[in-house]
Write an enzyme that holds these catalytic residues in place. Sequence first.
Site, PDB file in Angstrom:
ATOM      1  N   LYS A 148       0.823  -1.207   0.000  1.00 37.20           N
ATOM      2  CA  LYS A 148       0.000   0.000   0.000  1.00 37.20           C
ATOM      3  C   LYS A 148       0.858   1.257   0.000  1.00 37.20           C
ATOM      4  CE  LYS A 148      -4.380  -1.769   1.619  1.00 37.20           C
ATOM      5  NZ  LYS A 148      -5.343  -1.930   2.714  1.00 37.20           N
ATOM      6  N   ARG A 184      -3.307  -9.966   5.077  1.00 38.71           N
ATOM      7  CA  ARG A 184      -3.721 -10.001   3.668  1.00 38.71           C
ATOM      8  C   ARG A 184      -2.575  -9.449   2.835  1.00 38.71           C
ATOM      9  NH1 ARG A 184      -5.843  -6.546  -0.129  1.00 38.71           N
ATOM     10  NH2 ARG A 184      -7.351  -7.403  -1.579  1.00 38.71           N
TER      11      ARG A 184
HETATM   12  C1  8Y4 Z   1      -1.027  -1.895  -4.532  1.00 36.00           C
HETATM   13  C2  8Y4 Z   1      -1.902  -2.941  -4.615  1.00 36.00           C
HETATM   14  C3  8Y4 Z   1      -1.326  -0.834  -3.720  1.00 36.00           C
HETATM   15  C4  8Y4 Z   1      -3.077  -2.917  -3.879  1.00 36.00           C
HETATM   16  C5  8Y4 Z   1      -2.494  -0.811  -3.000  1.00 36.00           C
HETATM   17  C6  8Y4 Z   1      -3.375  -1.860  -3.075  1.00 36.00           C
HETATM   18  C7  8Y4 Z   1      -7.932  -4.395   2.166  1.00 36.00           C
HETATM   19  C8  8Y4 Z   1      -8.947  -5.234   1.663  1.00 36.00           C
HETATM   20  C9  8Y4 Z   1      -8.070  -4.076   0.046  1.00 36.00           C
HETATM   21  C10 8Y4 Z   1      -7.660  -4.427   3.563  1.00 36.00           C
HETATM   22  C11 8Y4 Z   1      -9.400  -6.085   3.737  1.00 36.00           C
HETATM   23  C12 8Y4 Z   1      -5.241  -2.755  -1.795  1.00 36.00           C
HETATM   24  C13 8Y4 Z   1      -9.951  -5.651  -0.581  1.00 36.00           C
HETATM   25  C14 8Y4 Z   1      -6.569  -2.260  -1.383  1.00 36.00           C
HETATM   26  N1  8Y4 Z   1      -7.398  -3.693   1.127  1.00 36.00           N
HETATM   27  N2  8Y4 Z   1      -9.676  -6.062   2.435  1.00 36.00           N
HETATM   28  N3  8Y4 Z   1      -9.024  -5.012   0.336  1.00 36.00           N
HETATM   29  N4  8Y4 Z   1      -8.426  -5.284   4.305  1.00 36.00           N
HETATM   30  N5  8Y4 Z   1     -10.102  -6.892   4.554  1.00 36.00           N
HETATM   31  N6  8Y4 Z   1      -4.536  -1.760  -2.364  1.00 36.00           N
HETATM   32  O1  8Y4 Z   1      -6.819  -3.703   4.107  1.00 36.00           O
HETATM   33  O2  8Y4 Z   1      -4.879  -3.881  -1.643  1.00 36.00           O
HETATM   34  S1  8Y4 Z   1      -7.853  -3.465  -1.567  1.00 36.00           S
END
Ligand code: 8Y4
Length: 277
Positions: free
Chosen positions: A224, A259
């Site tokens: 992130k 995750r």
């Molecule tokens: C690069 C790749 C940079 C992905 C950012 C991201 C969470 C989640 C997401 C979390 C739960 C993400 C679906 C955001 N974040 N579900 N989901 N908790 N439970 N961003 O923190 O991965 S999506």
Amino acid sequence: MFSIQKFVDRKLQQDGMPVVMGVLNVTPDSFSDGGRFVFPKAVEARVIELQAGGVDIIDVGGESTRPGAIRVPLSEELERVIPVVEWIATRFDTIISIDTYKPEVMREAIAVGVKIVNDVNALCADGAMDVVVNSGVSVCLMHKKGAFETMQDSPVYDDVQFEVREFLLARAGCCERAGIATDKIILDPGFGFGKTLAHNKSLFQGLDALTALKYPILVGVSRKRMIAEILSSTSLHGRINGSAVAAVLAALKGVNIVRVHDVKETVSALKVMKSLM
Ligand code: 8Y4
């Protein structure tokens, strides 16, 4: 019936580490060369990679919930994720979660084998709570502040740790009164969802207060922006290493589920933690 509480307890007892949830994005841009959706080859390769890395739960998502991401119509989300869930469920015995806030997607995904609903909207959509109550699956309730489109526009909190904890406990209470068993509820502070770096740091420092509650805690910081901000770098290499460190620190604070995108690297880091601590 599957209980996430029993699952995380067994993992801690047997392996001395948290459960690793691996991200499986099923979006055209993540699996194609120029907009064309490729299934099952690219999905298969990713699932095998997650398996080889030691994944415990595969989190299937068909709509990006990142700030500024384009929303996907229901029919398209269903077309993306349902065949993938069905495909994984018939070939592997890995637990599958579905990353969605739409009740229709939850219902169809559960019908083909999903055991956990991962809802960044904490079952707030009309009908979402009913689907989980009636099916008996587990659920992850995540905190976010504001709507997806605007949540990163200078979010403000009086006390971010307090506000997030109160929200999560209130949602868990709602779920229990609606008929969801306590041992099927996961709480998640929602790193990056309506939070500045300072908010994310405060929440991370306060994780002990969450892990002291009776619910399993899930943390998602993998790759992130907060990791990139700490490193003043957006390089993938930096984000992977930074994310593995964060996963270890979360585990040391008693977090039950991490995750992550990089399962192999995370599992290695957790093994070193387990061996040396
Ligand atoms: C690069 C790749 C940079 C992905 C950012 C991201 C969470 C989640 C997401 C979390 C739960 C993400 C679906 C955001 N974040 N579900 N989901 N908790 N439970 N961003 O923190 O991965 S999506």
